[in-house]
Design a protein around this motif. Structure first.
Motif, PDB file in Angstrom:
ATOM      1  N   MET A   1       0.860  -1.172   0.000  1.00 16.35           N
ATOM      2  CA  MET A   1       0.000   0.000   0.000  1.00 16.35           C
ATOM      3  C   MET A   1       0.906   1.235   0.000  1.00 16.35           C
ATOM      4  N   ASP A   2       1.358   1.616  -1.173  1.00 16.04           N
ATOM      5  CA  ASP A   2       2.326   2.690  -1.289  1.00 16.04           C
ATOM      6  C   ASP A   2       1.716   4.063  -1.565  1.00 16.04           C
ATOM      7  N   HIS A   3       0.497   4.109  -1.982  1.00 15.22           N
ATOM      8  CA  HIS A   3      -0.150   5.381  -2.303  1.00 15.22           C
ATOM      9  C   HIS A   3      -0.642   6.035  -1.013  1.00 15.22           C
ATOM     10  N   PRO A   4      -0.325   7.332  -0.775  1.00 14.56           N
ATOM     11  CA  PRO A   4      -0.713   7.962   0.490  1.00 14.56           C
ATOM     12  C   PRO A   4      -2.222   7.989   0.739  1.00 14.56           C
ATOM     13  N   ARG A   5      -3.019   8.080  -0.316  1.00 14.83           N
ATOM     14  CA  ARG A   5      -4.464   8.087  -0.114  1.00 14.83           C
ATOM     15  C   ARG A   5      -4.982   6.699   0.253  1.00 14.83           C
ATOM     16  N   LYS A   6      -4.331   5.653  -0.206  1.00 12.47           N
ATOM     17  CA  LYS A   6      -4.699   4.294   0.222  1.00 12.47           C
ATOM     18  C   LYS A   6      -4.418   4.133   1.712  1.00 12.47           C
ATOM     19  N   VAL A   7      -3.271   4.631   2.135  1.00 12.62           N
ATOM     20  CA  VAL A   7      -2.908   4.555   3.563  1.00 12.62           C
ATOM     21  C   VAL A   7      -3.919   5.340   4.393  1.00 12.62           C
ATOM     22  N   ARG A   8      -4.281   6.517   3.932  1.00 13.79           N
ATOM     23  CA  ARG A   8      -5.247   7.363   4.657  1.00 13.79           C
ATOM     24  C   ARG A   8      -6.617   6.691   4.708  1.00 13.79           C
ATOM     25  N   LEU A   9      -7.047   6.105   3.599  1.00 14.88           N
ATOM     26  CA  LEU A   9      -8.342   5.428   3.576  1.00 14.88           C
ATOM     27  C   LEU A   9      -8.346   4.224   4.512  1.00 14.88           C
ATOM     28  N   ALA A  10      -7.271   3.450   4.519  1.00 14.94           N
ATOM     29  CA  ALA A  10      -7.196   2.298   5.422  1.00 14.94           C
ATOM     30  C   ALA A  10      -7.305   2.757   6.880  1.00 14.94           C
ATOM     31  N   ALA A  11      -6.651   3.850   7.218  1.00 10.84           N
ATOM     32  CA  ALA A  11      -6.728   4.384   8.581  1.00 10.84           C
ATOM     33  C   ALA A  11      -8.144   4.858   8.903  1.00 10.84           C
ATOM     34  N   PHE A  12      -8.793   5.524   7.942  1.00 10.42           N
ATOM     35  CA  PHE A  12     -10.178   5.971   8.125  1.00 10.42           C
ATOM     36  C   PHE A  12     -11.104   4.780   8.391  1.00 10.42           C
ATOM     37  N   LEU A  13     -11.002   3.748   7.582  1.00  9.69           N
ATOM     38  CA  LEU A  13     -11.863   2.582   7.758  1.00  9.69           C
ATOM     39  C   LEU A  13     -11.628   1.937   9.126  1.00  9.69           C
ATOM     40  N   ARG A  14     -10.377   1.847   9.535  1.00 12.97           N
ATOM     41  CA  ARG A  14     -10.049   1.246  10.833  1.00 12.97           C
ATOM     42  C   ARG A  14     -10.558   2.120  11.982  1.00 12.97           C
ATOM     43  N   ASP A  15     -10.150   3.394  11.986  1.00 18.56           N
ATOM     44  CA  ASP A  15     -10.460   4.277  13.114  1.00 18.56           C
ATOM     45  C   ASP A  15     -11.947   4.601  13.223  1.00 18.56           C
ATOM     46  N   VAL A  16     -12.539   4.935  12.097  1.00 17.97           N
ATOM     47  CA  VAL A  16     -13.921   5.420  12.108  1.00 17.97           C
ATOM     48  C   VAL A  16     -14.926   4.275  12.052  1.00 17.97           C
ATOM     49  N   TRP A  17     -14.839   3.404  11.046  1.00 18.25           N
ATOM     50  CA  TRP A  17     -15.867   2.378  10.876  1.00 18.25           C
ATOM     51  C   TRP A  17     -15.645   1.151  11.750  1.00 18.25           C
ATOM     52  N   ASP A  18     -14.395   0.654  11.827  1.00 22.86           N
ATOM     53  CA  ASP A  18     -14.160  -0.529  12.662  1.00 22.86           C
ATOM     54  C   ASP A  18     -14.201  -0.201  14.152  1.00 22.86           C
ATOM     55  N   GLU A  19     -13.523   0.866  14.537  1.00 24.05           N
ATOM     56  CA  GLU A  19     -13.425   1.213  15.956  1.00 24.05           C
ATOM     57  C   GLU A  19     -14.547   2.140  16.431  1.00 24.05           C
ATOM     58  N   GLY A  20     -15.242   2.777  15.496  1.00 22.74           N
ATOM     59  CA  GLY A  20     -16.354   3.662  15.872  1.00 22.74           C
ATOM     60  C   GLY A  20     -15.915   4.944  16.552  1.00 22.74           C
ATOM     61  N   ARG A  21     -14.728   5.416  16.248  1.00 28.12           N
ATOM     62  CA  ARG A  21     -14.184   6.615  16.898  1.00 28.12           C
ATOM     63  C   ARG A  21     -14.795   7.881  16.292  1.00 28.12           C
ATOM     64  N   THR A  22     -15.858   8.359  16.907  1.00 28.62           N
ATOM     65  CA  THR A  22     -16.519   9.566  16.412  1.00 28.62           C
ATOM     66  C   THR A  22     -15.583  10.771  16.470  1.00 28.62           C
ATOM     67  N   ASP A  23     -14.654  10.769  17.433  1.00 23.88           N
ATOM     68  CA  ASP A  23     -13.715  11.885  17.555  1.00 23.88           C
ATOM     69  C   ASP A  23     -12.736  11.957  16.387  1.00 23.88           C
ATOM     70  N   ALA A  24     -12.573  10.869  15.659  1.00 25.11           N
ATOM     71  CA  ALA A  24     -11.633  10.838  14.530  1.00 25.11           C
ATOM     72  C   ALA A  24     -12.255  11.311  13.222  1.00 25.11           C
ATOM     73  N   VAL A  25     -13.567  11.423  13.162  1.00 18.47           N
ATOM     74  CA  VAL A  25     -14.246  11.772  11.901  1.00 18.47           C
ATOM     75  C   VAL A  25     -13.689  13.065  11.309  1.00 18.47           C
ATOM     76  N   GLY A  26     -13.544  14.097  12.120  1.00 19.49           N
ATOM     77  CA  GLY A  26     -13.053  15.382  11.632  1.00 19.49           C
ATOM     78  C   GLY A  26     -11.630  15.347  11.118  1.00 19.49           C
ATOM     79  N   THR A  27     -10.863  14.348  11.538  1.00 19.92           N
ATOM     80  CA  THR A  27      -9.489  14.186  11.067  1.00 19.92           C
ATOM     81  C   THR A  27      -9.451  13.775   9.600  1.00 19.92           C
ATOM     82  N   TYR A  28     -10.459  13.040   9.169  1.00 22.68           N
ATOM     83  CA  TYR A  28     -10.453  12.453   7.827  1.00 22.68           C
ATOM     84  C   TYR A  28     -11.362  13.170   6.831  1.00 22.68           C
ATOM     85  N   LEU A  29     -12.446  13.787   7.294  1.00 23.07           N
ATOM     86  CA  LEU A  29     -13.446  14.335   6.383  1.00 23.07           C
ATOM     87  C   LEU A  29     -13.239  15.803   6.057  1.00 23.07           C
TER      88      LEU A  29
END
Length: 150
Positions: A1-29
């Protein structure tokens, strides 16, 4: 996963959707997030601000609080990253017409996520196997009714 947007999307899916971290939403959106296409999703076609997306996250995870996305592949192109994924969650909260069953529900799909120049998510276009989810929920409801019959 060398593309920076792929890395960012993977982090978003983990933090926001898998972990349910509402506080992280503003970091990604970005300030506005558009659901361009997501048939069967109550937010289909809507534009949300960060607070509205947080509400969507809370409501979406309520029935499946342990949900997890298993990303199969990601493809980056211009301002978008497409992810193909497998999803599963335990049906622990009620959905309209479907009381919680405690059963594991599975789904597959593909989502194109769009980014702005600052690498913030601005929306998505998604296809999912909602029929398969419905069939699994119906099987769980049938099993629950059968188990409660005298």
């Amino acid at each position: 996963m060398d593309h920076p947007r792929k890395v960012r999307l993977a982090a978003f899916l983990r933090d926001v959707w898998d972990e349910g971290r509402t506080d992280a939403v503003g970091t990604y959106l970005a300030p506005r997030y558009t659901i361009h296409h997501d048939p069967g999703d109550p937010w289909d076609g809507r534009e949300l601000d960060v607070s509205g997306f947080r509400d969507r996250l809370i409501q979406s995870r309520a029935a499946f609080p342990d949900q997890r996305f298993d990303v199969q592949r990601m493809f980056a192109d211009d301002d978008a990253v497409v992810a193909t994924w497998l999803w599963q969650g335990t049906h622990l909260g009620d959905l309209p017409g479907f009381p919680a069953t405690g059963r594991i529900i599975r789904m597959s799909g593909a989502t194109a996520y769009f980014f702005d120049a600052a690498d913030r998510l601005t929306g998505h276009w998604q296809i999912t196997d909602r029929l398969g989810v419905y069939q699994q929920l119906m099987a769980g409801r049938t099993a629950a009714l059968t188990a409660s019959s005298p």
